[in-house]
Design a protein around this motif. Structure first.
Motif, PDB file in Angstrom:
ATOM      1  N   ARG A   1      40.564  41.218  -3.236  1.00 33.24           N
ATOM      2  CA  ARG A   1      40.382  39.904  -3.863  1.00 33.24           C
ATOM      3  C   ARG A   1      39.773  40.128  -5.233  1.00 33.24           C
ATOM      4  O   ARG A   1      38.802  40.871  -5.369  1.00 33.24           O
TER       5      ARG A   1
ATOM      6  N   ILE B   1      44.562  27.822   5.246  1.00 34.04           N
ATOM      7  CA  ILE B   1      45.903  28.100   4.712  1.00 34.04           C
ATOM      8  C   ILE B   1      46.286  29.560   4.975  1.00 34.04           C
ATOM      9  O   ILE B   1      47.272  29.845   5.651  1.00 34.04           O
ATOM     10  N   GLY B   2      45.508  30.477   4.438  1.00 30.08           N
ATOM     11  CA  GLY B   2      45.774  31.893   4.704  1.00 30.08           C
ATOM     12  C   GLY B   2      47.008  32.417   4.002  1.00 30.08           C
ATOM     13  O   GLY B   2      47.949  32.889   4.631  1.00 30.08           O
ATOM     14  N   CYS B   3      47.009  32.354   2.666  1.00 28.80           N
ATOM     15  CA  CYS B   3      48.181  32.835   1.929  1.00 28.80           C
ATOM     16  C   CYS B   3      48.204  34.360   1.823  1.00 28.80           C
ATOM     17  O   CYS B   3      49.223  34.943   1.501  1.00 28.80           O
ATOM     18  N   GLY B   4      47.067  35.019   2.054  1.00 30.65           N
ATOM     19  CA  GLY B   4      46.972  36.473   1.839  1.00 30.65           C
ATOM     20  C   GLY B   4      47.893  37.249   2.772  1.00 30.65           C
ATOM     21  O   GLY B   4      48.090  36.881   3.929  1.00 30.65           O
TER      22      GLY B   4
ATOM     23  N   ARG C   1      34.453  30.201  -2.566  1.00 28.93           N
ATOM     24  CA  ARG C   1      34.786  30.923  -3.793  1.00 28.93           C
ATOM     25  C   ARG C   1      33.601  31.051  -4.741  1.00 28.93           C
ATOM     26  O   ARG C   1      32.636  30.297  -4.682  1.00 28.93           O
TER      27      ARG C   1
ATOM     28  N   CYS D   1      39.635  26.418  -3.348  1.00 30.90           N
ATOM     29  CA  CYS D   1      40.813  27.129  -3.850  1.00 30.90           C
ATOM     30  C   CYS D   1      41.832  26.127  -4.394  1.00 30.90           C
ATOM     31  O   CYS D   1      42.098  25.108  -3.759  1.00 30.90           O
TER      32      CYS D   1
ATOM     33  N   THR E   1      38.519  26.126   2.439  1.00 32.31           N
ATOM     34  CA  THR E   1      38.550  27.114   1.344  1.00 32.31           C
ATOM     35  C   THR E   1      37.231  27.181   0.560  1.00 32.31           C
ATOM     36  O   THR E   1      37.190  27.777  -0.523  1.00 32.31           O
TER      37      THR E   1
ATOM     38  N   CYS F   1      39.213  29.218   5.203  1.00 31.74           N
ATOM     39  CA  CYS F   1      40.506  28.762   4.693  1.00 31.74           C
ATOM     40  C   CYS F   1      41.494  28.521   5.823  1.00 31.74           C
ATOM     41  O   CYS F   1      41.819  29.426   6.576  1.00 31.74           O
TER      42      CYS F   1
ATOM     43  N   LYS G   1      46.280  36.736   5.950  1.00 32.95           N
ATOM     44  CA  LYS G   1      44.836  36.910   5.959  1.00 32.95           C
ATOM     45  C   LYS G   1      44.163  35.838   5.114  1.00 32.95           C
ATOM     46  O   LYS G   1      44.358  35.781   3.909  1.00 32.95           O
ATOM     47  N   PRO G   2      43.373  35.004   5.750  1.00 35.42           N
ATOM     48  CA  PRO G   2      42.702  33.950   4.996  1.00 35.42           C
ATOM     49  C   PRO G   2      41.383  34.403   4.369  1.00 35.42           C
ATOM     50  O   PRO G   2      40.751  35.348   4.845  1.00 35.42           O
ATOM     51  N   CYS G   3      40.962  33.711   3.324  1.00 30.51           N
ATOM     52  CA  CYS G   3      39.612  33.864   2.779  1.00 30.51           C
ATOM     53  C   CYS G   3      38.666  33.029   3.658  1.00 30.51           C
ATOM     54  O   CYS G   3      39.099  32.335   4.576  1.00 30.51           O
TER      55      CYS G   3
ATOM     56  N   PHE H   1      44.883  26.207  -4.316  1.00 34.59           N
ATOM     57  CA  PHE H   1      46.053  25.999  -3.457  1.00 34.59           C
ATOM     58  C   PHE H   1      45.887  24.798  -2.530  1.00 34.59           C
ATOM     59  O   PHE H   1      46.855  24.348  -1.926  1.00 34.59           O
TER      60      PHE H   1
HETATM   61  S1  SF4 Z   1      44.891  29.670   0.091  1.00 33.21           S
HETATM   62 FE1  SF4 Z   1      44.960  31.898  -0.117  1.00 33.21          FE
HETATM   63  S2  SF4 Z   1      43.708  32.384  -1.941  1.00 33.21           S
HETATM   64 FE2  SF4 Z   1      43.242  30.270  -1.331  1.00 33.21          FE
HETATM   65  S3  SF4 Z   1      41.430  30.442  -0.078  1.00 33.21           S
HETATM   66 FE3  SF4 Z   1      43.207  30.486   1.313  1.00 33.21          FE
HETATM   67  S4  SF4 Z   1      43.782  32.635   1.618  1.00 33.21           S
HETATM   68 FE4  SF4 Z   1      42.353  32.507  -0.133  1.00 33.21          FE
END
Ligand code: SF4
Lengths: 605, 84
Positions: free
Chosen positions: A182, A293-296, A76, A494, A73, A291, A286-288, A496
């Protein structure tokens, strides 16, 4: 230097002057990045009392220590400035790909000063920086602005942070957007950019961010990424359902704010849950940048086509808080907010304030003319007023000032559910009292993301705490969360990631990138310094702690009417003095001399 | 008769959003019953970490797996989840 280039770009829009400044490793050890860098410059160079929309206000766009590296992540950036909404510090954080690109262009941060007299944008291609005319995109929405400026640059890999009409029209809660959806969302940072007539920053970089020992760093990154992937929340819950998985959780726990925080449960929560969204609209996640995780969410709608979001907060802000249950309308409203460049939480909060005033008969249909009535659950309100307020047309001009000023105008400040004039997010603290203390003491006003006590109080991370316990242990946990979040933010990661990583993991990543040998406590000390420095900025800006470190009366005086938290209020008065004491502050909420000295902040007083 | 509600991935595993259940004394017994009914996939999803509410109150703030279940109680079961 590693991790950073040690280079800051200073752009004065009044004079057109562009300068490069340098910093060394000491500065990183002192302020780490993003919020840390930002608050240093604001305290050093600017009178905290300046009008946020004047030429005197400065904006810092800053990457973090690990931004642009392969840290999970680590992509940012943050925008730090004085907020026109609260009159205090704003530090808005965004993901996507802009932050990493800025670092790859060879810049760690940009300081924007002054004010242009015609619309401009900043074009950055590695070392080449130009201020360019933006009159052809002024007035355009975010999606179109990104399309036109990308075309103009002639490189589809370009990254853009821009404002929409809301920022141009100085809406007090306008956001800065990148990658379409974003947002550096909160505190009206988009209005500050609009006041400077800066439509966008367009950046393309071709450099590789170096760390001190690449193979060591890669192995630490691998270990932490594995940890995230194996975590049931970060590795599977968030990717499958996004943040909106919280709708049912928070609703079942009885703290899902409904109709401007009148109730803690919404009858139709199920219809707007992450589960419902996944079933009906979800195309893919969709991840940033970097990332795992990819919460998008990428959702597909007949009306607006492919869109992203809504996240949990936006779902709630356009939904339950207004008594609205129609998920399609919520997704469309979220899309509209993104495209106009609006913070969804404050947009929803302001509309909720209007509904409360209308319901009480203080705001009358006569005030609105033919425009839709502000009745609870009226979906017409969304599209109509969001479009109006972004342009400041008709009653939209009143809404554009935010919920607090609206409530004040109609003689009912208690109808506004916010802190320090900023609208509250999606947790009723009568069901999580420590989180309520977090709202009350947050440096940027009503906000959840700078110390997410919902984690221990509701979700059970790092361990479960009773949401109605208000002992010192709880207060200390809040302080730890505030300081640790400052470190994560300044690292450019991030928040998260906290679902899978602990404080020691961030230490490992930072030490491996820079070759430092700091302990977890030493990193946390930097977090504490950032928190205190931001507080210092607010105090200098005129913060009256005893009056303003508070919550709306509804939350402290009116017991929750129903559900699992029935009968509870936030016992804020019992917590605030202990919070001050445990922070090492004075009884009046000011920072003690001893604390300033301990943190090395005397030079900023 | 108590009401059990399932969320997130548990809905796909059980094929249900909710069901009624009789004759269970406490949460431990309820889980045993559900494990038998829905098998290993269900067990794996929530065995290590979960969120279980009885009438909206987290069992970790009550008596854990010993938390009693009475007639008309509503039990909500979530796999581990978070957001923000
Ligand atoms: S967890 Fe979500 S908001 Fe955080 S970096 Fe990954 S996709 Fe972006």
């Amino acid at each position: 230097m590693y991790g950073y280039w040690g280079k800051i770009l200073r752009v004065n829009l009044s004079t057109g002057e562009i300068k490069t400044e340098e910093f060394g490793e000491d500065f990183v050890k002192k302020w780490l990045g993003t919020r840390g860098f930002g608050i240093h410059y604001l305290l050093k160079e600017m009178d905290s009392k300046v009008d946020p929309l004047s030429e005197e206000n400065k904006m810092i766009f800053s990457t973090g220590a690990l931004t642009g590296t392969t840290a999970p992540t680590g992509g940012r950036y943050m925008v730090i400035t004085k907020s026109p909404l609260t009159g205090y510090i704003a530090m808005a954080n965004s993901g996507g790909f802009f932050g990493a690109e800025l670092k790859m262009a060879g810049w760690d941060a940009i300081i924007v000063e002054g004010k242009s007299n015609k619309p401009v944008y900043l074009r950055i291609e590695d070392d080449k920086v130009e201020i360019k005319d933006a009159s052809h995109v002024w007035g355009k929405r975010v999606g179109e602005t990104e399309r036109i400026l990308t075309e103009e640059f002639g490189d589809k890999h370009v990254q853009i942070a821009s404002i929409g009409p809301a920022g141009e029209n100085l809406v007090k809660f306008a956001a800065i957007m990148n990658n379409g959806h974003r947002a550096a969302g909160r505190g009206g940072v988009g209005a500050v950019m609009g006041s400077k007539k800066l439509k966008a920053i367009v950046v393309r970089g071709h450099k590789r961010v170096e760390v001190i020992d690449r193979s060591k760093f890669i192995s630490v990154v691998r270990e932490k990424t594995e940890k995230l992937k194996n975590d049931p929340v970060a590795g599977s819950g968030l990717p499958s359902f996004g943040t909106a998985v919280l709708v049912n959780i928070i609703n079942q726990n009885g703290l899902y704010p409904t109709m401007n925080f009148r109730y803690g449960q919404f009858k139709y929560a199920e219809e707007q849950s992450g589960e419902a969204m996944a079933k009906k609209y979800l195309k893919r996640n969709k991840p940033c940048y970097a990332c795992p995780i990819g919460c998008g969410r990428v959702n597909d709608m007949d009306t607006v086509g492919e869109t992203e979001g809504p996240e949990y907060e936006s779902t709630w802000a356009m939904g339950a808080n207004l008594g609205i249950n129609d998920l399609a309308s919520i997704i469309e409203a979220n899309h509209l907010c993104d495209d106009l460049g609006l913070d969804t939480i404050s947009t929803g909060g302001t509309l909720a304030t209007a509904m409360e005033l209308y319901d009480k008969g203080l705001l009358k249909q006569d005030d609105l003319g033919d425009a839709p009535p502000f009745r609870w659950g009226n979906t017409e309100v969304l599209h109509y007023y969001i479009s109006k307020l972004a342009k400041r047309e008709g009653f939209g001009d009143v809404l554009a000032e935010g919920g607090y000023r609206l409530a004040e105008k109609y003689g009912c400040v208690d109808c506004f559910m916010g802190v320090k004039k900023q609208e509250l997010p999606a947790y009723d603290p009568r069901g999580a009292e420590g989180h309520g203390l977090g709202y009350a003491t947050d440096n940027r006003g009503g906000d959840h993301i700078k110390a997410y006590l919902i984690s221990p109080e509701i979700l059970g991370y790092p361990y479960k705490m009773d949401p109605h316990d208000i002992s010192d242990e709880k207060v200390k946990m809040l302080i730890l969360f505030q300081d640790l979040t400052a470190v994560i933010d300044a690292a450019g990661m991030c928040v998260f990631t906290t679902f899978g990583l602990g404080a020691d993991d961030y230490r490992d990543l930072l030490n491996a990138a820079f070759g430092f040998n700091l302990s977890t406590e030493e990193w946390l000390k930097i977090g504490e310094k950032i928190w205190n420095a931001e507080r210092l900025f607010n105090l200098k800006a005129g913060l009256k702690p005893l009056e303003e470190d508070t919550l709306p009366k509804r939350l402290t005086d009116e017991p929750m009417p129903e559900g699992p938290n029935k009968g509870h209020v936030v016992r804020l008065k019992e917590m605030v003095p202990r919070y001050y004491a445990l922070r090492g502050w004075n009884e009046d909420g000011s920072i003690s001399e001893a604390k300033l000295k301990e943190l090395g902040l005397e030079e900023y007083i | 008769m108590a009401q059990v509600k399932f969320f997130a991935t548990l809905r796909d595993i059980t094929g249900k959003r909710e069901m009624e259940i009789k004759n269970v004394k406490n949460v431990a017994e309820l889980l045993q019953h559900l494990y038998e009914m829905f098998g290993d996939e269900f067990r794996k999803e929530i065995e290590e970490r979960n969120m279980i509410l009885v009438n909206g109150k987290n069992i970790l703030d009550l008596d854990g797996y010993e938390t009693k279940i009475k007639e008309k109680d509503e039990i909500s079961i979530f796999p581990p989840a978070g957001g923000g």
